[in-house]
Write a protein that holds these residues in place. Sequence first.
Motif, PDB file in Angstrom:
ATOM      1  N   LEU A  67      10.011  11.658   6.807  1.00 24.26           N
ATOM      2  CA  LEU A  67       8.639  11.719   7.190  1.00 24.26           C
ATOM      3  C   LEU A  67       8.193  13.156   7.392  1.00 24.26           C
ATOM      4  O   LEU A  67       8.755  13.945   8.033  1.00 24.26           O
ATOM      5  CB  LEU A  67       8.406  10.899   8.456  1.00 24.26           C
ATOM      6  CG  LEU A  67       6.948  10.843   9.150  1.00 24.26           C
ATOM      7  CD1 LEU A  67       6.145  10.018   8.075  1.00 24.26           C
ATOM      8  CD2 LEU A  67       7.097  10.238  10.383  1.00 24.26           C
ATOM      9  N   LYS A  68       7.334  13.347   6.693  1.00 27.07           N
ATOM     10  CA  LYS A  68       6.695  14.733   6.929  1.00 27.07           C
ATOM     11  C   LYS A  68       5.384  14.775   7.824  1.00 27.07           C
ATOM     12  O   LYS A  68       5.602  15.515   8.556  1.00 27.07           O
ATOM     13  CB  LYS A  68       6.040  15.410   5.318  1.00 27.07           C
ATOM     14  CG  LYS A  68       5.388  16.475   5.534  1.00 27.07           C
ATOM     15  CD  LYS A  68       5.108  17.007   4.108  1.00 27.07           C
ATOM     16  CE  LYS A  68       4.635  18.682   4.054  1.00 27.07           C
ATOM     17  NZ  LYS A  68       3.271  18.557   4.482  1.00 27.07           N
ATOM     18  N   TYR A 118       1.706   7.306   6.183  1.00 25.99           N
ATOM     19  CA  TYR A 118       2.866   8.031   6.361  1.00 25.99           C
ATOM     20  C   TYR A 118       3.222   8.734   5.232  1.00 25.99           C
ATOM     21  O   TYR A 118       3.357   8.166   3.978  1.00 25.99           O
ATOM     22  CB  TYR A 118       4.261   6.823   6.732  1.00 25.99           C
ATOM     23  CG  TYR A 118       4.014   6.247   7.966  1.00 25.99           C
ATOM     24  CD1 TYR A 118       4.350   6.764   9.060  1.00 25.99           C
ATOM     25  CD2 TYR A 118       3.348   4.915   7.725  1.00 25.99           C
ATOM     26  CE1 TYR A 118       4.172   6.216  10.378  1.00 25.99           C
ATOM     27  CE2 TYR A 118       3.227   4.121   9.116  1.00 25.99           C
ATOM     28  CZ  TYR A 118       3.706   4.923  10.092  1.00 25.99           C
ATOM     29  OH  TYR A 118       3.546   4.084  11.473  1.00 25.99           O
ATOM     30  N   ILE A 119       3.154  10.224   5.168  1.00 29.21           N
ATOM     31  CA  ILE A 119       3.327  10.913   4.061  1.00 29.21           C
ATOM     32  C   ILE A 119       4.728  11.487   4.114  1.00 29.21           C
ATOM     33  O   ILE A 119       5.383  12.051   5.169  1.00 29.21           O
ATOM     34  CB  ILE A 119       2.411  12.250   4.247  1.00 29.21           C
ATOM     35  CG1 ILE A 119       1.014  11.703   3.964  1.00 29.21           C
ATOM     36  CG2 ILE A 119       2.666  13.083   3.006  1.00 29.21           C
ATOM     37  CD1 ILE A 119      -0.099  12.571   4.173  1.00 29.21           C
ATOM     38  N   ILE A 125       5.988  10.931  -1.540  1.00 29.25           N
ATOM     39  CA  ILE A 125       5.290   9.615  -1.601  1.00 29.25           C
ATOM     40  C   ILE A 125       4.570   9.207  -0.424  1.00 29.25           C
ATOM     41  O   ILE A 125       4.667  10.287   0.439  1.00 29.25           O
ATOM     42  CB  ILE A 125       6.280   8.345  -1.841  1.00 29.25           C
ATOM     43  CG1 ILE A 125       7.135   8.425  -0.900  1.00 29.25           C
ATOM     44  CG2 ILE A 125       6.935   8.708  -3.320  1.00 29.25           C
ATOM     45  CD1 ILE A 125       7.147   7.136  -0.282  1.00 29.25           C
ATOM     46  N   ALA A 126       3.619   8.280  -0.279  1.00 30.26           N
ATOM     47  CA  ALA A 126       2.999   7.916   0.832  1.00 30.26           C
ATOM     48  C   ALA A 126       2.971   6.319   0.937  1.00 30.26           C
ATOM     49  O   ALA A 126       2.969   5.623  -0.236  1.00 30.26           O
ATOM     50  CB  ALA A 126       1.640   8.551   0.985  1.00 30.26           C
ATOM     51  N   PHE A 127       2.684   5.833   2.188  1.00 29.32           N
ATOM     52  CA  PHE A 127       2.408   4.362   2.291  1.00 29.32           C
ATOM     53  C   PHE A 127       1.631   4.070   3.653  1.00 29.32           C
ATOM     54  O   PHE A 127       1.787   5.135   4.528  1.00 29.32           O
ATOM     55  CB  PHE A 127       3.836   3.407   2.295  1.00 29.32           C
ATOM     56  CG  PHE A 127       4.866   3.932   3.423  1.00 29.32           C
ATOM     57  CD1 PHE A 127       5.764   4.862   3.048  1.00 29.32           C
ATOM     58  CD2 PHE A 127       4.807   3.194   4.632  1.00 29.32           C
ATOM     59  CE1 PHE A 127       6.571   4.980   4.145  1.00 29.32           C
ATOM     60  CE2 PHE A 127       5.780   3.522   5.565  1.00 29.32           C
ATOM     61  CZ  PHE A 127       6.508   4.360   5.443  1.00 29.32           C
ATOM     62  N   TRP A 173       0.870  -1.236  -0.110  1.00 31.87           N
ATOM     63  CA  TRP A 173       0.042   0.054  -0.099  1.00 31.87           C
ATOM     64  C   TRP A 173       0.762   1.222  -0.011  1.00 31.87           C
ATOM     65  O   TRP A 173       1.082   1.907   0.942  1.00 31.87           O
ATOM     66  CB  TRP A 173      -0.871   0.176   1.208  1.00 31.87           C
ATOM     67  CG  TRP A 173      -1.919  -1.175   1.046  1.00 31.87           C
ATOM     68  CD1 TRP A 173      -1.913  -2.195   0.012  1.00 31.87           C
ATOM     69  CD2 TRP A 173      -3.249  -1.459   2.249  1.00 31.87           C
ATOM     70  NE1 TRP A 173      -3.004  -2.940   0.387  1.00 31.87           N
ATOM     71  CE2 TRP A 173      -3.693  -2.701   1.588  1.00 31.87           C
ATOM     72  CE3 TRP A 173      -3.466  -0.901   3.115  1.00 31.87           C
ATOM     73  CZ2 TRP A 173      -4.574  -3.081   2.274  1.00 31.87           C
ATOM     74  CZ3 TRP A 173      -4.425  -1.277   3.955  1.00 31.87           C
ATOM     75  CH2 TRP A 173      -5.193  -2.794   3.581  1.00 31.87           C
ATOM     76  N   TRP A 174       1.320   1.651  -1.283  1.00 29.67           N
ATOM     77  CA  TRP A 174       2.117   2.828  -1.383  1.00 29.67           C
ATOM     78  C   TRP A 174       1.561   3.457  -2.468  1.00 29.67           C
ATOM     79  O   TRP A 174       0.970   2.953  -3.454  1.00 29.67           O
ATOM     80  CB  TRP A 174       3.512   2.468  -1.428  1.00 29.67           C
ATOM     81  CG  TRP A 174       4.051   2.009  -2.862  1.00 29.67           C
ATOM     82  CD1 TRP A 174       3.879   0.949  -3.503  1.00 29.67           C
ATOM     83  CD2 TRP A 174       5.019   3.088  -3.627  1.00 29.67           C
ATOM     84  NE1 TRP A 174       4.420   1.381  -4.607  1.00 29.67           N
ATOM     85  CE2 TRP A 174       4.954   2.498  -4.916  1.00 29.67           C
ATOM     86  CE3 TRP A 174       5.330   4.344  -3.752  1.00 29.67           C
ATOM     87  CZ2 TRP A 174       5.837   2.970  -6.118  1.00 29.67           C
ATOM     88  CZ3 TRP A 174       5.964   4.928  -4.630  1.00 29.67           C
ATOM     89  CH2 TRP A 174       6.237   4.203  -5.671  1.00 29.67           C
ATOM     90  N   THR A 175       1.926   4.903  -2.684  1.00 29.45           N
ATOM     91  CA  THR A 175       1.710   5.601  -3.827  1.00 29.45           C
ATOM     92  C   THR A 175       2.643   6.632  -4.060  1.00 29.45           C
ATOM     93  O   THR A 175       3.005   7.141  -2.990  1.00 29.45           O
ATOM     94  CB  THR A 175       0.307   5.986  -3.670  1.00 29.45           C
ATOM     95  OG1 THR A 175      -0.142   6.737  -4.902  1.00 29.45           O
ATOM     96  CG2 THR A 175      -0.058   6.896  -2.742  1.00 29.45           C
TER      97      THR A 175
END
Length: 166
Positions: A125-126, A137-138, A49-51, A38-40
Motif C-alpha cells: 500500500l502506498k 487504495y493506491i 494499481i488501485a482498488f 473496482w480495480w484499475t
Amino acid sequence: MMKKINLPQAANLTSPNPVTVVCTQKPDGTTNLATVSWWTYLSFSPNMIAFAMAKTSFSGEMVRNNHNVILTIPSAEIADAVMGCGSTTGRNTDKTEKFDIALMEVEESAIKIPVHSRVAIVCSLKEYHEVGDHYLYICNVKQVYGNEAEQALFAWNGYSQLRPAK
Ligand SMILES: Cc1cc2nc3c(=O)[nH]c(=O)nc-3n(C[C@H](O)[C@H](O)[C@H](O)COP(=O)(O)O)c2cc1C
C-alpha cells in the motif's frame, strides 16, 4: 437514444466488469479473500494499481494495518467460491475453509492466493484516500505472476453472475 440513468445502472451497462480477489493476511496469519470489481491499472513506470473497497470491509482494515495485499484474477474453476467471498465478511469467518478454496504460497509474501488464479499482483500500500462511501487504495506493484491456462472470470448483469467473457 441516450437517456439519463444512475451510476449503478451504468455499471450494469458496462458489464461484463472485471473481477479480482483481494487477498490479505488476518492477525492470526490466515488469508482473507474478498471479491472486488473496482480495480484499475494506474501506471506501468513505476508499476502501480488501485482498488476501491467499502469503508466497512474487513479486507480494507487489513490493508490499512499490514500495508500488504495481493490482487488476483480468479479463474472460472472457482466462480461459486468467488461469489461467496463477495457476500461474506472475513471478520468472523474463514472464507477459504467455508468455500473450500485451495490456496498456494507466493514467494516472499505471507499472504496466500487461490490456486486457480490467472494473474496475481503482489502489492504494498502506498496511500489510501476517502472517496465517498469507499476508500481508494493506491498500491505499488512488487511482483506479478500469470498463468494463461486459467480462464479469467468477469461479472455479468452488473455484479450478479460470475463467468468468463467468452
Ligand atoms: C462480483 C462482486 C464484486 C464486488 N466488488 C466490490 C468492490 O469493488 N468493492 C467492494 O468494496 N466490495 C465489492 N464487493 C463486495 C465485497 O466482496 C463484500 O462486501 C465482502 O463481504 C467483503 O469482505 P471482507 O469484509 O472480508 O473484506 C463485490 C462483490 C461481488 C459479488
